[in-house]
Motif scaffolding. Structure first.
Motif, mmCIF file in Angstrom:
data_model
loop_
_atom_site.group_PDB
_atom_site.id
_atom_site.type_symbol
_atom_site.label_atom_id
_atom_site.label_comp_id
_atom_site.label_asym_id
_atom_site.label_seq_id
_atom_site.Cartn_x
_atom_site.Cartn_y
_atom_site.Cartn_z
ATOM 1 N N TRP A 1 0.838 -1.201 0.000
ATOM 2 C CA TRP A 1 0.000 0.000 0.000
ATOM 3 C C TRP A 1 0.873 1.250 0.000
ATOM 4 O O TRP A 1 0.590 2.218 -0.711
ATOM 5 C CB TRP A 1 -0.916 -0.060 1.214
ATOM 6 C CG TRP A 1 -1.876 1.048 1.389
ATOM 7 C CD1 TRP A 1 -2.811 1.468 0.491
ATOM 8 C CD2 TRP A 1 -2.039 1.864 2.550
ATOM 9 N NE1 TRP A 1 -3.546 2.490 1.032
ATOM 10 C CE2 TRP A 1 -3.082 2.752 2.289
ATOM 11 C CE3 TRP A 1 -1.405 1.920 3.775
ATOM 12 C CZ2 TRP A 1 -3.506 3.690 3.217
ATOM 13 C CZ3 TRP A 1 -1.832 2.840 4.704
ATOM 14 C CH2 TRP A 1 -2.858 3.723 4.415
ATOM 15 N N CYS A 34 -6.795 3.425 -2.848
ATOM 16 C CA CYS A 34 -7.945 2.713 -2.288
ATOM 17 C C CYS A 34 -7.875 1.226 -2.651
ATOM 18 O O CYS A 34 -7.113 0.819 -3.517
ATOM 19 C CB CYS A 34 -9.245 3.326 -2.800
ATOM 20 S SG CYS A 34 -9.536 3.078 -4.551
ATOM 21 N N ARG A 89 -9.997 -0.731 -4.179
ATOM 22 C CA ARG A 89 -10.452 -1.126 -5.516
ATOM 23 C C ARG A 89 -9.328 -0.985 -6.542
ATOM 24 O O ARG A 89 -9.082 -1.880 -7.343
ATOM 25 C CB ARG A 89 -11.644 -0.267 -5.926
ATOM 26 C CG ARG A 89 -12.209 -0.670 -7.277
ATOM 27 C CD ARG A 89 -13.409 0.130 -7.612
ATOM 28 N NE ARG A 89 -14.532 -0.347 -6.814
ATOM 29 C CZ ARG A 89 -15.749 0.122 -6.928
ATOM 30 N NH1 ARG A 89 -16.010 1.090 -7.777
ATOM 31 N NH2 ARG A 89 -16.715 -0.360 -6.195
ATOM 32 N N ASP A 98 -9.559 -3.019 1.886
ATOM 33 C CA ASP A 98 -9.987 -1.852 2.659
ATOM 34 C C ASP A 98 -10.160 -2.199 4.133
ATOM 35 O O ASP A 98 -9.795 -1.426 5.015
ATOM 36 C CB ASP A 98 -11.304 -1.300 2.100
ATOM 37 C CG ASP A 98 -11.094 -0.526 0.814
ATOM 38 O OD1 ASP A 98 -9.989 0.017 0.624
ATOM 39 O OD2 ASP A 98 -12.038 -0.458 0.003
ATOM 40 N N SER A 100 -7.764 -0.613 7.245
ATOM 41 C CA SER A 100 -8.502 0.450 7.937
ATOM 42 C C SER A 100 -7.717 0.991 9.135
ATOM 43 O O SER A 100 -7.715 2.200 9.379
ATOM 44 C CB SER A 100 -9.867 -0.055 8.393
ATOM 45 O OG SER A 100 -9.718 -1.073 9.364
ATOM 46 N N ARG A 156 -4.971 3.272 7.846
ATOM 47 C CA ARG A 156 -5.537 4.532 7.352
ATOM 48 C C ARG A 156 -5.848 5.487 8.500
ATOM 49 O O ARG A 156 -5.602 6.676 8.413
ATOM 50 C CB ARG A 156 -6.819 4.258 6.571
ATOM 51 C CG ARG A 156 -6.560 3.825 5.175
ATOM 52 C CD ARG A 156 -7.778 4.056 4.290
ATOM 53 N NE ARG A 156 -7.468 3.597 2.964
ATOM 54 C CZ ARG A 156 -7.765 2.399 2.504
ATOM 55 N NH1 ARG A 156 -8.413 1.544 3.264
ATOM 56 N NH2 ARG A 156 -7.438 2.048 1.285
#
Length: 169
Positions: A84, A91, A93, A131, A135, A138
Protein backbone atom coordinates in the motif's frame (compact mmCIF):
# COMPACT_ATOMS: atom_id res chain seq x y z
CA UNK A 1 -20.79 -36.08 53.89
CA UNK A 2 -17.27 -35.04 54.90
CA UNK A 3 -15.48 -32.30 52.99
CA UNK A 4 -13.07 -33.58 50.39
CA UNK A 5 -9.77 -32.00 49.55
CA UNK A 6 -9.31 -30.47 46.12
CA UNK A 7 -6.84 -33.21 45.25
CA UNK A 8 -9.31 -36.00 46.13
CA UNK A 9 -12.08 -34.24 44.20
CA UNK A 10 -9.82 -33.92 41.13
CA UNK A 11 -8.94 -37.62 41.35
CA UNK A 12 -12.62 -38.62 41.40
CA UNK A 13 -13.37 -36.41 38.41
CA UNK A 14 -10.38 -37.77 36.47
CA UNK A 15 -11.50 -41.34 37.20
CA UNK A 16 -14.95 -40.80 35.65
CA UNK A 17 -14.02 -38.34 32.89
CA UNK A 18 -13.41 -40.80 30.03
CA UNK A 19 -16.51 -42.86 30.85
CA UNK A 20 -18.59 -39.67 30.94
CA UNK A 21 -17.34 -38.52 27.54
CA UNK A 22 -18.01 -41.91 25.93
CA UNK A 23 -21.33 -42.65 27.58
CA UNK A 24 -24.84 -41.99 26.41
CA UNK A 25 -27.48 -39.91 28.18
CA UNK A 26 -28.46 -42.58 30.73
CA UNK A 27 -24.86 -43.44 31.55
CA UNK A 28 -24.03 -39.76 31.98
CA UNK A 29 -26.96 -39.32 34.35
CA UNK A 30 -25.76 -42.18 36.53
CA UNK A 31 -22.16 -40.94 36.48
CA UNK A 32 -23.31 -37.44 37.43
CA UNK A 33 -25.25 -38.87 40.36
CA UNK A 34 -22.18 -40.77 41.57
CA UNK A 35 -19.83 -37.79 41.18
CA UNK A 36 -22.27 -35.35 42.82
CA UNK A 37 -22.83 -37.67 45.78
CA UNK A 38 -19.13 -38.31 46.31
CA UNK A 39 -17.78 -34.78 45.76
CA UNK A 40 -20.66 -32.55 46.84
CA UNK A 41 -20.55 -30.59 43.57
CA UNK A 42 -23.67 -29.33 41.84
CA UNK A 43 -24.77 -31.20 38.73
CA UNK A 44 -23.91 -28.35 36.41
CA UNK A 45 -20.42 -27.92 37.81
CA UNK A 46 -19.82 -31.67 37.77
CA UNK A 47 -21.00 -31.91 34.15
CA UNK A 48 -18.65 -29.09 33.09
CA UNK A 49 -15.71 -30.70 34.87
CA UNK A 50 -16.41 -34.17 33.45
CA UNK A 51 -16.89 -32.92 29.90
CA UNK A 52 -13.66 -30.94 30.01
CA UNK A 53 -15.28 -27.52 29.59
CA UNK A 54 -13.90 -26.37 32.95
CA UNK A 55 -10.84 -27.14 35.04
CA UNK A 56 -10.99 -28.43 38.59
CA UNK A 57 -9.09 -25.58 40.23
CA UNK A 58 -11.42 -22.93 38.88
CA UNK A 59 -8.92 -21.99 36.18
CA UNK A 60 -10.32 -20.76 32.90
CA UNK A 61 -10.34 -23.06 29.91
CA UNK A 62 -9.55 -21.26 26.68
CA UNK A 63 -12.40 -21.69 24.27
CA UNK A 64 -11.88 -22.45 20.64
CA UNK A 65 -12.93 -19.62 18.40
CA UNK A 66 -16.16 -20.25 16.60
CA UNK A 67 -16.84 -19.49 12.99
CA UNK A 68 -14.57 -19.48 10.02
CA UNK A 69 -10.80 -19.65 10.29
CA UNK A 70 -8.86 -16.53 9.36
CA UNK A 71 -7.60 -16.55 5.79
CA UNK A 72 -5.45 -13.43 6.03
CA UNK A 73 -3.10 -13.40 9.03
CA UNK A 74 -0.99 -10.59 10.47
CA UNK A 75 1.95 -11.41 8.21
CA UNK A 76 -0.31 -10.92 5.20
CA UNK A 77 -1.64 -7.63 6.61
CA UNK A 78 1.90 -6.28 7.11
CA UNK A 79 2.79 -7.29 3.54
CA UNK A 80 -0.35 -5.58 2.26
CA UNK A 81 0.52 -2.40 4.18
CA UNK A 82 4.00 -2.40 2.63
CA UNK A 83 2.52 -2.73 -0.86
CA UNK A 84 0.00 0.00 0.00
CA UNK A 85 2.90 2.35 0.77
CA UNK A 86 4.59 1.39 -2.50
CA UNK A 87 1.37 2.00 -4.46
CA UNK A 88 0.94 5.49 -3.00
CA UNK A 89 -1.81 4.83 -0.41
CA UNK A 90 -4.50 4.12 -2.99
CA UNK A 91 -7.94 2.71 -2.29
CA UNK A 92 -8.68 -0.99 -2.17
CA UNK A 93 -10.45 -1.13 -5.52
CA UNK A 94 -7.51 0.33 -7.43
CA UNK A 95 -5.05 -1.65 -5.41
CA UNK A 96 -6.82 -4.94 -6.18
CA UNK A 97 -6.91 -4.05 -9.87
CA UNK A 98 -3.18 -3.28 -10.03
CA UNK A 99 -1.94 -5.94 -7.64
CA UNK A 100 -0.94 -8.45 -10.33
CA UNK A 101 1.08 -5.88 -12.27
CA UNK A 102 2.80 -4.63 -9.13
CA UNK A 103 3.74 -8.15 -8.02
CA UNK A 104 5.13 -8.93 -11.48
CA UNK A 105 7.16 -5.69 -11.50
CA UNK A 106 8.53 -6.35 -8.01
CA UNK A 107 9.47 -9.88 -9.02
CA UNK A 108 11.29 -8.65 -12.14
CA UNK A 109 13.17 -6.07 -10.07
CA UNK A 110 14.18 -8.68 -7.50
CA UNK A 111 12.35 -6.88 -4.69
CA UNK A 112 9.88 -9.68 -4.08
CA UNK A 113 10.63 -11.47 -0.83
CA UNK A 114 7.30 -13.23 -0.30
CA UNK A 115 6.51 -16.93 -0.28
CA UNK A 116 4.21 -18.51 -2.85
CA UNK A 117 1.26 -18.73 -0.46
CA UNK A 118 1.39 -14.98 0.24
CA UNK A 119 1.71 -14.20 -3.48
CA UNK A 120 -1.36 -16.30 -4.24
CA UNK A 121 -3.33 -14.58 -1.48
CA UNK A 122 -2.26 -11.15 -2.76
CA UNK A 123 -3.46 -11.99 -6.24
CA UNK A 124 -6.82 -13.29 -4.99
CA UNK A 125 -7.69 -10.73 -2.28
CA UNK A 126 -10.80 -8.64 -2.94
CA UNK A 127 -11.01 -4.85 -2.81
CA UNK A 128 -13.30 -4.80 0.23
CA UNK A 129 -10.96 -7.12 2.13
CA UNK A 130 -8.03 -4.83 1.31
CA UNK A 131 -9.99 -1.85 2.66
CA UNK A 132 -10.93 -3.79 5.80
CA UNK A 133 -7.35 -4.92 6.46
CA UNK A 134 -5.91 -1.44 5.87
CA UNK A 135 -8.50 0.45 7.94
CA UNK A 136 -6.24 0.61 11.01
CA UNK A 137 -3.30 1.93 8.99
CA UNK A 138 -5.54 4.53 7.35
CA UNK A 139 -6.74 5.77 10.73
CA UNK A 140 -3.17 6.20 11.94
CA UNK A 141 -2.43 8.49 8.96
CA UNK A 142 -5.44 10.77 9.47
CA UNK A 143 -5.15 14.21 10.97
CA UNK A 144 -5.57 14.21 14.71
CA UNK A 145 -7.77 17.28 15.12
CA UNK A 146 -9.51 20.06 13.27
CA UNK A 147 -8.50 23.69 13.15
CA UNK A 148 -10.17 25.77 15.82
CA UNK A 149 -9.77 29.19 14.19
CA UNK A 150 -12.98 30.93 13.23
CA UNK A 151 -13.42 33.58 10.58
CA UNK A 152 -13.13 36.98 12.20
CA UNK A 153 -14.47 40.41 11.31
CA UNK A 154 -11.21 42.32 11.83
CA UNK A 155 -10.11 42.25 8.18
CA UNK A 156 -13.56 42.64 6.66
CA UNK A 157 -13.58 46.41 7.09
CA UNK A 158 -10.03 46.79 5.68
CA UNK A 159 -10.70 44.84 2.48
CA UNK A 160 -12.79 46.83 -0.02
CA UNK A 161 -15.66 44.85 -1.50
CA UNK A 162 -17.52 45.99 -4.60
CA UNK A 163 -21.15 45.18 -5.00
CA UNK A 164 -22.67 44.05 -8.27
CA UNK A 165 -23.65 47.58 -9.31
CA UNK A 166 -20.22 49.12 -8.77
CA UNK A 167 -18.35 47.34 -11.55
CA UNK A 168 -17.45 49.55 -14.60
CA UNK A 169 -15.49 47.11 -16.74
Amino acid sequence: MAKLSMKARAEIIERYKTAYKRGGKKAKTKLLDVVCDSTGLSRGRAARLLSGKAKAGGAKVTKEKRGRKRVYDDKFRRTLERLWHIMGFMCGRRMAAGMGDLLDALERAGEMGYDEETKDKLRKVSASTIDRLLSGARKSLQYKGKATTKPGTLLKRDIPIRLGTQWDD
